[in-house]
Design an enzyme around this catalytic site. Structure first.
Site, short mmCIF file in Angstrom:
data_model
loop_
_atom_site.label_atom_id
_atom_site.label_comp_id
_atom_site.label_asym_id
_atom_site.label_seq_id
_atom_site.Cartn_x
_atom_site.Cartn_y
_atom_site.Cartn_z
N GLY A 245 38.40 51.30 41.80
CA GLY A 245 37.19 52.04 41.41
C GLY A 245 36.07 51.09 41.05
O GLY A 245 36.27 49.88 40.91
N GLY B 164 33.43 49.25 38.75
CA GLY B 164 33.55 48.75 37.40
C GLY B 164 32.77 49.55 36.37
O GLY B 164 33.30 49.93 35.33
N VAL C 291 34.71 53.36 36.42
CA VAL C 291 36.14 53.44 36.08
C VAL C 291 36.56 52.34 35.08
O VAL C 291 37.25 52.61 34.09
CB VAL C 291 36.98 53.38 37.38
CG1 VAL C 291 38.46 53.35 37.07
CG2 VAL C 291 36.65 54.58 38.25
N GLY C 292 36.10 51.11 35.34
CA GLY C 292 36.44 50.00 34.45
C GLY C 292 35.95 50.28 33.05
O GLY C 292 36.67 50.12 32.05
N GLU D 38 38.38 36.28 29.90
CA GLU D 38 38.28 35.05 30.71
C GLU D 38 36.98 35.21 31.50
O GLU D 38 36.91 36.04 32.41
CB GLU D 38 39.41 34.98 31.73
CG GLU D 38 40.78 34.78 31.20
CD GLU D 38 41.77 34.66 32.36
OE1 GLU D 38 42.14 35.69 32.94
OE2 GLU D 38 42.12 33.54 32.71
N CYS E 32 35.59 30.07 38.80
CA CYS E 32 35.13 30.01 37.41
C CYS E 32 35.15 28.57 36.90
O CYS E 32 34.33 28.17 36.09
CB CYS E 32 35.98 30.90 36.54
SG CYS E 32 37.74 30.56 36.70
#
Ligand code: NAD
Length: 468
Positions: A201, A203, A206-207, A245, A279
């Site tokens: 989904g 972000g 849904v997130g 993170e 990252c």
């Protein structure tokens, strides 16, 4: 063209309530691979309900049962390793050699955590007879970014399972094919119903719904610092546990005694790893003023030796960016660097010649000033900023002049000196004389400053209670 129109909730592949679809594009050649039906808030609510129900029994399972589950997950993923690799290459343009390493790391997290769990003290008795109980915390949310999607999911669910927690996972919407194979692995591993539930989904919809939900006890999020802040802000309202993170803008200091024949190629490798979409990327390079011209020459020479494209070529190091939005974002940073007065040593605006996909020109900026946007913000693409310094202290000060603190790199022949400099870089992971990053095992993974709030592993998923 595949159509991924089911999600894995409560041990079953079910049709989501959500009806919106997202087309999956191969960023290497811009072919449409397929589409995915996205979940909505109703699907997320159902997944949370199932995880909450499953927690009642899963939280009481024995270490042995959980160990067997972790082993079965490893076995199931091992069988599908080639397919996972192929999906990651196709879906996000990751060169094969790097992809293989990430898949191996993902499946190994189950065994690494299993051996940690076997040594873990879930109950301690003190001299006076009082006890420290470490009980499973509840339903955990795992939210992952598209770069290394399934690696992050595995790293998050392995300690959750070891601790006896159940999970609702929201993978990146750009990784549906990889996620689908992973769900099939979960099914093959006979995960008890509702222990891991996956909702594809968007972000923001849904997130965000999952992260704010009252029945989520813990959010384990990997992604941008911007979204991490949003999650943190909402979690604060319920004093919810968060593991973040986040992004980085990691410094790489080449000391004046460094062996430039290795330090310079290494600098490019750590800046352009995963096509710069890493990252840990060492995206700010600090070089001694006296060696600036020589290092610039070596940077150009070394870049020519890096293989770009042909993702299945073992030597390929740089692939495309994930999607058009990311390509445009990187272009806007290159434009901003030019506008603010940095000089292009190589690269620049536009698509790399001879490529159809989302390939920007790997770009190296010199004469970068610390206040420029390209010096301060995470670009997440193959763009390296070069700065000069006069002495060691200035190098350290410039390196630490950032809101981030994920990683740092130092090269130099005198190891004592390199260590001294490394210890002054305020970051979670600092590497000396290396052209790669990553530690042994999955934890601890600790980002400093706005790169996150560290991960310690199984502990994170437990509630400590003192009974006296
Ligand atoms: P992102 O922050 O845009 O998205 C990450 C995940 O969060 C996705 O699943 C997304 O759908 C979801 N999301 C978006 N908005 C949300 C909201 N409001 N609430 C809840 N969930 C939401 O990041 P991305 O572009 O997918 O990934 C790149 C970023 O991830 C970079 O900043 C990179 O540095 C970071 N990253 C960090 C690490 C680390 O270990 N520190 C590792 C990999 C990637």
């Amino acid at each position: 063209m595949i159509h991924i129109d089911t999600v894995y909730i409560n041990g079953e592949f079910v049709k989501p309530h959500g009806t919106k679809t997202l087309t999956l594009i191969n960023p290497d050649n811009l072919d449409a691979i397929g589409k995915v039906t996205l979940c909505d808030k109703k699907d997320a609510a159902y997944a949370i309900k199932c995880a909450k129900e499953a927690f009642k029994t899963f939280s009481k399972t024995s270490i042995q049962e959980r160990g067997e589950i972790l082993q079965r997950l490893y076995d199931a993923m091992s069988k599908r390793e080639d397919e996972l690799n192929a999906a990651a290459v196709q879906e996000y343009g990751s060169p094969i050699s790097a992809t293989r390493g990430r898949t191996r790391f993902a499946k190994n997290s189950f065994l690494t955590v299993r051996s940690q769990m076997n040594k873990f003290n879930f109950e301690q008795t003190l001299e006076d007879g009082s006890k420290i109980l470490k009980a499973p915390l509840g339903v955990a949310a795992a939210i992952s970014p598209w770069n290394a999607n399934y690696t992050h999911i595995c790293q998050k669910i392995a300690p959750a399972i070891a601790a006896g927690c159940t999970v609702v996972c929201k993978p990146s919407e750009y990784s549906a094919k990889q996620t689908q194979i992973l769900c099939e692995c979960f099914h093959e591993a006979r995960l008890p119903k509702g222990v891991v539930n996956i909702v594809n989904g968007i972000g923001e919809e849904v997130g965000s719904y999952i992260a704010k939900h009252k029945d989520i006890a813990l959010i384990n999020f990997t992604g941008s610092t911007k979204v991490g802040r949003e999650i943190s802000k909402n979690a604060a309202k319920m004093i919810k546990r968060t593991i973040l993170e986040l992004g980085g803008k990691s410094p790489n200091i080449i000391l004046d005694d460094a062996n430039l024949d290795t330090a310079v190629p290494n600098a490019l490798k750590i800046a352009f790893s995963n096509s710069g979409q890493a990252c840990h990327a060492g995206s700010r390079l600090f070089v001694p003023e006296s060696k600036f011209e020589l290092i610039c020459e070596l940077l150009i020479k070394s870049l020519k030796e890096i293989k770009i494209g042909a993702l299945y070529d073992e030597q390929c190091y740089i692939g495309p960016l994930i999607n058009e939005a990311q390509f445009n974002r990187v272009q806007s940073y290159i434009a901003s660097g030019i506008k603010e007065g940095a000089k292009i040593l190589t690269g620049g605006l536009g698509r790399l010649e001879g490529f159809k996909g989302y390939y920007p020109k790997p770009t190296i900026f010199t004469y970068v000033k610390p206040n420029m946007k390209i010096a301060r913000e995470e670009i997440f693409g193959p763009v390296l900023c070069v700065f000069t310094y006069k002495n060691e202290q200035e190098a350290v000060n410039l390196a630490n002049d950032t809101i981030y603190g994920l990683a740092g790199y130092v090269s130099g022949k005198d190891l004592q000196r390199a260590k001294r400099v490394a210890e002054q870089i305020f970051a979670g992971w600092v590497y000396i004389n290396k052209g790669t990053y990553g530690g042994k095992g999955v934890i601890p993974h600790v980002g400093a400053k706005q790169s996150g709030i560290g991960i310690n592993g199984i502990d994170d998923y437990l509630q400590f209670r003192f009974i006296s």
